[in-house]
Design an enzyme around this catalytic site. Sequence first.
Site, PDB file in Angstrom:
ATOM      1  N   THR A 143       8.252  -1.081  -3.053  1.00  0.00           N
ATOM      2  CA  THR A 143       8.614  -1.029  -1.851  1.00  0.00           C
ATOM      3  C   THR A 143       9.834  -0.244  -1.537  1.00  0.00           C
ATOM      4  O   THR A 143      10.365   0.471  -2.395  1.00  0.00           O
ATOM      5  CB  THR A 143       8.620  -2.486  -1.313  1.00  0.00           C
ATOM      6  OG1 THR A 143       7.703  -3.331  -1.463  1.00  0.00           O
ATOM      7  CG2 THR A 143       9.005  -2.628   0.393  1.00  0.00           C
TER       8      THR A 143
ATOM      9  N   THR B 150       5.750  -0.402   2.174  1.00  0.00           N
ATOM     10  CA  THR B 150       5.477  -0.583   0.922  1.00  0.00           C
ATOM     11  C   THR B 150       3.949  -0.015   0.714  1.00  0.00           C
ATOM     12  O   THR B 150       3.037   0.039   1.716  1.00  0.00           O
ATOM     13  CB  THR B 150       5.548  -2.057   0.803  1.00  0.00           C
ATOM     14  OG1 THR B 150       5.179  -2.382  -0.628  1.00  0.00           O
ATOM     15  CG2 THR B 150       4.475  -2.902   1.535  1.00  0.00           C
TER      16      THR B 150
ATOM     17  N   GLU C 271       3.098  -2.091  -2.082  1.00  0.00           N
ATOM     18  CA  GLU C 271       3.193  -3.333  -2.913  1.00  0.00           C
ATOM     19  C   GLU C 271       3.474  -2.618  -4.343  1.00  0.00           C
ATOM     20  O   GLU C 271       4.619  -2.604  -4.463  1.00  0.00           O
ATOM     21  CB  GLU C 271       1.780  -3.783  -2.808  1.00  0.00           C
ATOM     22  CG  GLU C 271       1.770  -5.363  -3.174  1.00  0.00           C
ATOM     23  CD  GLU C 271       2.362  -5.951  -4.207  1.00  0.00           C
ATOM     24  OE1 GLU C 271       3.717  -6.601  -4.036  1.00  0.00           O
ATOM     25  OE2 GLU C 271       2.016  -5.814  -5.469  1.00  0.00           O
TER      26      GLU C 271
ATOM     27  N   SER D  69       6.983 -10.681   1.385  1.00  0.00           N
ATOM     28  CA  SER D  69       8.523 -11.165   1.542  1.00  0.00           C
ATOM     29  C   SER D  69       9.377 -10.184   2.257  1.00  0.00           C
ATOM     30  O   SER D  69      10.692 -10.436   2.342  1.00  0.00           O
ATOM     31  CB  SER D  69       8.777 -11.311   0.118  1.00  0.00           C
ATOM     32  OG  SER D  69       8.324 -12.229  -0.584  1.00  0.00           O
TER      33      SER D  69
ATOM     34  N   GLY E 214      11.701  -4.899  -3.440  1.00  0.00           N
ATOM     35  CA  GLY E 214      12.136  -6.181  -4.547  1.00  0.00           C
ATOM     36  C   GLY E 214      10.943  -7.164  -4.631  1.00  0.00           C
ATOM     37  O   GLY E 214      11.443  -8.207  -5.114  1.00  0.00           O
ATOM     38  N   GLY E 215       9.921  -7.109  -3.962  1.00  0.00           N
ATOM     39  CA  GLY E 215       8.933  -8.172  -3.895  1.00  0.00           C
ATOM     40  C   GLY E 215       9.672  -9.574  -3.671  1.00  0.00           C
ATOM     41  O   GLY E 215      10.394  -9.479  -2.489  1.00  0.00           O
TER      42      GLY E 215
HETATM   43  N1  GLY Z   1       4.470  -6.215  -1.086  1.00  0.00           N
HETATM   44  C1  GLY Z   1       5.553  -6.607  -1.171  1.00  0.00           C
HETATM   45  C2  GLY Z   1       5.882  -7.859  -0.058  1.00  0.00           C
HETATM   46  O1  GLY Z   1       5.179  -7.255   0.880  1.00  0.00           O
HETATM   47  O2  GLY Z   1       6.641  -8.654  -0.057  1.00  0.00           O
END
Ligand code: GLY
Length: 597
Positions: free
Chosen positions: A417, A435, A437, A483, A503-504
């Site tokens: 992201t 992002t 992902e 997130s 950062g997920g």
């Molecule tokens: N793919 C990362 C997020 O949406 O949190």
Amino acid sequence: MHRLSLIALTLTFATPLLAQQAADAIAPETAGAGDSFAGLSDAARAALDTKAAGKPVTAQDWMIAAANPLAVQAGADVLAAGGSAADAMIATQAVLGLVEPQSSGLGGGAFLVWYDAATGKVTTLDARETAPLAVTPKAFLNDDGTPMGFFDAVVGGLSVGTPGTPKLMEVAHRRWGRTNWADLFDDAIELGTNGFAVSDRMAGAIADDAERLARFPATAAYFLPNGNPLPAGATLTNPAYADTLTQISQHGTAAYYTGPIAQDIIATVRNADGNPGYLAMDDLALYQVKERDPVCVMYRAAEVCGMGPPSSGALTVGQILGMLDTYDLAALGPDSPESWRLIGDASRLAFADRGRYMADSDFVPMPTAGLTAAPYLAERAALLSGDDALPEVAPGMPEWDHAMLLGDDIALEFPSTSHISIVDSFGNALSMTTTIENGFGSRLFVRGFLLNNELTDFSFATHDDAGYPIANRIEPGKRPRSSMSPTIVMQDGKPIMVVGSPGGSQIIGYVAQTIIAHLDWGMDAQQAVAMGHGLNRFGTMDLEAGTPLAELEQPLADLGFEVKVGDLNSGLHAIVIDGETLTGGADPRREGIALGE
Ligand code: GLY
């Protein structure tokens, strides 16, 4: 990534606290990297030097911070010419999709938080990808009902959701644009046509992912010419991307969501070798950006506003801060194990609620107001009043006018992201996290851009072992829980900080910590984004290697935490607004800069 963590000690700081944070600082990835970004303005080069010195950039009129200097410069040129933050975002996103293609682009989705200076209102726009209408609940289950392996699902067509980023650019421009739409793509089209130098970070990401990128011929041809990963410094052109942008610039995003580009996207997804997906022309044609109510939570004297469901970002950041509001982190300071005990366990409690309740609220009833209601947060905060780490955490029971039993989510998210923070000369502020992902998304490459793998942000399992449904299970048209936490911190009705990170699921901790670092520990924008990270999502206390926070490993273990020291690769971009002064910080773990005038 270079971790020469002590170079900032050569600077002189007035207090032990700031000396500590100097030691916390990570040596910038961009140190000495000016030549990787040919064509940069003198101001952008100066911004790289400022960041390398661990200093914030200051300005009076406008500011932008994002993950790549060429992308920042495109946005800065728009702002300098009188464009709005929305205009600058479009120019920046268009270049990011070229120079940082592994993180975001036309094949992905985004969330945008906007502060409108004329009305004083905060608006949030949801451009999250949607699950195809043809998807089934068992999309990510093996024939025996067990969840697929994560990367078995990611790589190929199955993981691709309907992209939202192109439509978001258009919607934001219609609402807040001041610059001619077509002009906003000029820099990206020029770079795609005439070439740009592959950055160190892009080259490293390609080399690390070469095996997966080799799976699909079009992807391999672009990122692995002659079978070899593109090296840093190589001049790369992307005429297909330039052409896609040219069509969008001339005809709007109808050129993307219908017609030949859409047909190519669908063919790529449906014919993905070994892992075809469900995406169809109708999914693209029907895609909508949704305006949602912002989620705002009081912290100290400020109101922290961000993106509600389908993002878990603002709710979880808000829960963490809302619980910590009753504890005096300013007095404890950033060196104290007690500060990190509180931050760590508040975060665990918030993540427990996130796993149970948070999903796309268009599909799943959610106790959205209850999760951040002051009495509920006080009740959860009281759990932190002991001296040691909580032996276990469980979701709470927020007030809710809906009877429903739910299981807990097991969705995986890996860091990826990009984040863009902007303040324009009219006083508008924009915070957008964007992002595809995973790094390189689904690895499917079409018309010069990568397609997302956002659908793997859904829980692969539909129910837990006891048979309770999981809120974040996949359903046709639903948006996977995110997130991403694009945030604008408000005080007295005005923005005082614009911040966000990739950062997920680590994004949530990065953003909460940066707000604490500024509001409680008095750090400027650069210090706040550079300080070592401490996170706790699911029980393990993660401390960033190479920073003094890693020295809390034993003290936190003594409090009962399981502690892990390792890399925590945030990509924070923050702008602090103090009266007429804008102060920007760009994460030293990445290549970006803050730039202003
Ligand atoms: N793919 C990362 C997020 O949406 O949190």
